[in-house]
Design a protein around this motif. Sequence first.
Motif, PDB file in Angstrom:
ATOM      1  N   SER A 120      43.884  35.640  40.299  1.00 22.28           N
ATOM      2  CA  SER A 120      45.010  36.109  39.657  1.00 22.28           C
ATOM      3  C   SER A 120      45.994  36.474  40.546  1.00 22.28           C
ATOM      4  O   SER A 120      45.557  37.285  41.518  1.00 22.28           O
ATOM      5  N   PRO A 121      47.492  36.264  40.429  1.00 23.35           N
ATOM      6  CA  PRO A 121      48.302  36.841  41.075  1.00 23.35           C
ATOM      7  C   PRO A 121      48.894  37.898  40.771  1.00 23.35           C
ATOM      8  O   PRO A 121      48.012  38.848  39.872  1.00 23.35           O
ATOM      9  N   TRP A 122      49.614  38.795  41.358  1.00 17.65           N
ATOM     10  CA  TRP A 122      49.804  40.157  40.982  1.00 17.65           C
ATOM     11  C   TRP A 122      50.088  40.213  39.705  1.00 17.65           C
ATOM     12  O   TRP A 122      51.075  39.411  39.087  1.00 17.65           O
ATOM     13  N   ARG A 123      49.680  41.089  38.775  1.00 21.44           N
ATOM     14  CA  ARG A 123      49.800  41.348  37.326  1.00 21.44           C
ATOM     15  C   ARG A 123      49.850  42.929  37.006  1.00 21.44           C
ATOM     16  O   ARG A 123      48.885  43.680  37.488  1.00 21.44           O
ATOM     17  N   MET A 124      50.600  43.264  36.157  1.00 16.09           N
ATOM     18  CA  MET A 124      50.723  44.461  35.679  1.00 16.09           C
ATOM     19  C   MET A 124      49.241  44.820  34.601  1.00 16.09           C
ATOM     20  O   MET A 124      49.425  43.975  33.766  1.00 16.09           O
ATOM     21  N   LEU A 125      48.483  45.772  34.806  1.00 19.25           N
ATOM     22  CA  LEU A 125      47.530  46.053  33.797  1.00 19.25           C
ATOM     23  C   LEU A 125      47.882  47.579  33.251  1.00 19.25           C
ATOM     24  O   LEU A 125      48.420  48.178  33.979  1.00 19.25           O
TER      25      LEU A 125
END
Length: 153
Positions: free
Chosen positions: A110-115
């Motif tokens: 997964s690419p950079w992603r906000m959780l």
Amino acid sequence: LRGVRVAQQLDGKEPPQTKFEADGSARLTGWRDENDRGEPQMDQRDVDGRRTLHIPAAGGRSPGSWRTQVYLTRGRYRFEGMVRSDGLTSGRAGLRISGGHRNTGIGGTSPWRMLSHEFEVTDAGVDVEFVCDFYGMAGEVWFDADSFRVKRL
């Protein structure tokens, strides 16, 4: 930290208050690694121009986490930050607070992603432990150390 807080309270000292910005957020710092089982080789490194908290799988199930604590007063909050994974199999990486269940996470690549993870403090004030965790058979995960915030809702 809990023992220190109890001793301070017995001495009549107030716990340090978390400083929130005008937008209702406070930056989370002071991360420490915690090896739950196995031997994940956790480290801090620069990736994609970001200062990261890194956890690779170390063969077999390799749970590990990065943790920090802050004192929060009664209310609803959201813990949020950026996460990236590569080749994560038979597992997940995500955000939660200690004692809570992770309600979102990433797997695979997964690419950079906000959780984010929402929670409530029901006591007048308590130390909350924030957890960036990982478990998996293979792969690795990076948490953007400078992106982590706790926000009042």
